[in-house]
Design an enzyme around this catalytic site. Sequence first.
Site, mmCIF file in Angstrom:
data_model
loop_
_atom_site.group_PDB
_atom_site.id
_atom_site.type_symbol
_atom_site.label_atom_id
_atom_site.label_comp_id
_atom_site.label_asym_id
_atom_site.label_seq_id
_atom_site.Cartn_x
_atom_site.Cartn_y
_atom_site.Cartn_z
ATOM 1 N N HIS A 27 -7.276 -15.405 65.987
ATOM 2 C CA HIS A 27 -5.863 -15.008 65.828
ATOM 3 C C HIS A 27 -5.212 -16.069 64.669
ATOM 4 C CE1 HIS A 27 -1.402 -15.051 67.395
ATOM 5 N NE2 HIS A 27 -1.788 -14.091 66.577
ATOM 6 N N HIS A 71 -5.573 -30.839 69.923
ATOM 7 C CA HIS A 71 -5.853 -30.779 71.155
ATOM 8 C C HIS A 71 -5.599 -29.181 71.707
ATOM 9 C CE1 HIS A 71 -7.220 -31.532 75.217
ATOM 10 N NE2 HIS A 71 -6.197 -31.594 75.698
ATOM 11 N N HIS A 95 0.858 -31.083 75.230
ATOM 12 C CA HIS A 95 -0.484 -30.408 75.179
ATOM 13 C C HIS A 95 -0.835 -29.250 74.473
ATOM 14 C CE1 HIS A 95 -2.834 -32.676 78.040
ATOM 15 N NE2 HIS A 95 -3.773 -31.941 77.845
ATOM 16 N N SER A 112 2.982 -31.079 79.333
ATOM 17 C CA SER A 112 2.938 -29.720 79.020
ATOM 18 C C SER A 112 3.773 -29.001 78.281
ATOM 19 C CB SER A 112 2.640 -28.955 80.473
ATOM 20 O OG SER A 112 2.553 -27.613 80.473
ATOM 21 N N GLU A 132 -6.786 -38.731 76.524
ATOM 22 C CA GLU A 132 -5.654 -38.458 76.810
ATOM 23 C C GLU A 132 -4.760 -39.205 77.549
ATOM 24 O OE1 GLU A 132 -5.839 -34.039 77.454
ATOM 25 O OE2 GLU A 132 -8.089 -34.317 77.479
ATOM 26 N N TYR A 137 -8.852 -39.100 80.440
ATOM 27 C CA TYR A 137 -7.546 -39.512 80.471
ATOM 28 C C TYR A 137 -7.578 -41.030 80.485
ATOM 29 C CZ TYR A 137 -5.859 -34.867 80.679
ATOM 30 O OH TYR A 137 -5.404 -33.680 80.607
ATOM 31 N N ASP A 195 -3.536 -15.579 59.145
ATOM 32 C CA ASP A 195 -2.241 -15.479 59.311
ATOM 33 C C ASP A 195 -1.969 -15.040 60.738
ATOM 34 O OD1 ASP A 195 -0.581 -15.330 56.820
ATOM 35 O OD2 ASP A 195 -2.350 -14.285 56.292
ATOM 36 N N THR A 230 -1.767 -11.444 62.348
ATOM 37 C CA THR A 230 -3.065 -10.660 62.315
ATOM 38 C C THR A 230 -3.864 -10.807 63.459
ATOM 39 O OG1 THR A 230 -4.205 -11.875 60.957
ATOM 40 C CG2 THR A 230 -3.313 -10.195 59.887
#
Length: 656
Positions: free
Chosen positions: A43, A103, A210, A263, A424, A460, A590, A593
């Site tokens: 994508h 990430h 995230h 998040s 993280e 983490y 792009d 598309t």
Amino acid sequence: MPETNYATDRHLVGRAIADITGEPAEVGMLGYGKGDQKTTGIHLRLRSRAFVFVDPLVDRRVLLIVNDLPLIFSSITQEVLRRLAQRFGDTYTQSNVMLTATHTHCGPGGYSHHRLYNGSAGFRPKTFAAIVDGILEAVERAHEDLAPATLRLVHGELREASVNRSRAAFDRNPEEDKEFFPDAIDPQTTLLRIDREGEPVGAINWFATHGTSMSNRNTLISGDNKGYAAYHWEHVVEGVNYLADPDPDFVAAFAQTNAGDMSPNLDGRPGDATDERENTRALGLRQYEAAAKLAAGYVPRMAGSIDHRVVHVDLSAVTVSAEFTGDEREHRTGRPAGGAAAFAGAGYDGPTHWKTFHEGSNPGWDLLSRLVYRFAPSLRDVQAPKAIVAPGGLLNRLGPYVQEIVPVQLLQIGELYLIGIPGEVTIAAGLRLRRTVAAILGAEPANVLVAGYSNAYIHYVTTPEEYDAQHYEGASTLFGRWELPALQQIAAQLATAMHDGSPVPSGTEAPDLSEVQRPAKATPPVDFPPVGHDFGDVLSEPAPAYRAGEQVSVEFAGAHPNHDLHRGSTYLMVQRRDGERWRTIADDGDWSTTFTWSRGTASSSRVTITWDSPADATPGTYRIRYFGDAVKSGTDRVPISGTSPEFRIHDDEQGD
């Protein structure tokens, strides 16, 4: 009045972009730990953005590389440094090079030298090579791009792009932490603007959220919200053409900081909205708009030098002094171990398929661990109250499973300080690291940032109080309750050395594991076109006409895309007739598309290309082209292509 004496610029800066997209088909995606989430296309291409900062007065430089990747592993860092040494000698080293990841959870995996992250399929040499080659390409271009520049630093707030996904754990922290983050988020957005002769030519933004706007249902490669933010600023706003211009006039990177418990899914559900792509775009756009607003205002010129320190530490064996533990006692870290809640996943961003595990209490595993702790008090001091399920230290004896020796880094870029942590980091843990370094260096706390996801990966980093909650983040804090205090102690050593202008012993590096990898059985099969067709044939035609804003879809008889990754190129082009020629207006890099691969019968491949025509698309005649590479029986790889029938785009006033 704005400064205009550009001849007094102290720094030299170079910036560049390169493609690092790995295998787009049949590779396990990294981030969600979902075994059936494998790539089926593209994508948005993944990119590496490199920035070289030089202070000629002291003859020092740092190289910051922000990558649209799920994670940075020592495998990548070691190979990049090896190749940089071959190309530039001792100009770029483990001390002054920071490799960091945005990430995204929508990139192909298989590029680590530790088995946990490659899944059952094993190491993917093609994806590894695409990442390393692209990073090197970006660095070489940035090195050649060096020129006098003005550095400007400014901070703002963004409150509509993150939510704390582990609030109960955060609320265990002392009041001094919670008062700093009254909404349990880190709203600080930081912009470093790079000017040449008064004109912006680059920007780096740091904000904690995230890369999970795209859910674990998605199988198309994407840079997620930070990838879209960079794409929007570079391509949509500044007109950067990634294929046509290898040396763009503007480079924008959106980097991570302490995003461990942040998040982007504001309503608490994976994907957040019914349309996860729109949610990704919206979250990326908010980050861009906040950064662009800062860039458009008065941004003071930044003073200060360039400096760097790094130390390699065995995090499984750090003695942490009482100064950092908080209980007036000395403690130690221990061998890595994953807790039961780590297998539950982070609910806001995508729970795993392990339905028997939960965040917080897991009675059976809790009981078993309490029994073990009764007979192993040293283990109890390190890991309790974690319900240990995956003893990484034990697994490492069987082969490289998770990393134990890691780099911790501190970079100075003028008045900005970056603490390179290979994990993280939650916002409260990040605040403690930032305060530790700021106090020693006499810096403004806002100017000290945690650069998470840098140079390697240890999972983490939580505060001891958050660790006790044993939510997903605490259970994934592998080296135990005292991991953050250990990192604070190490960061203090680096800051003290930088303040005093003294060197710091770099320590013993992690071993190079490149020779012990098991490459995946990843060679695509011989290609055959669908029965009755040739390669490149159109299997499903577009409609004769569309209104501007509608989606166009074409299906081709294709080949397996992993034969050639088209790095720096494209698998597709959307073209508009312009007089006697065809003008390319979109490609597979792009947002408008998608390139989707699927396996047909008898080793045939079907390639579907979609284009979301813009609402303001120029009326006219269009076509879509496909480019691939086929390996036929007994032959080498050969290029193939296909072209759709022409179709019209019209606006509403033109009618059907």
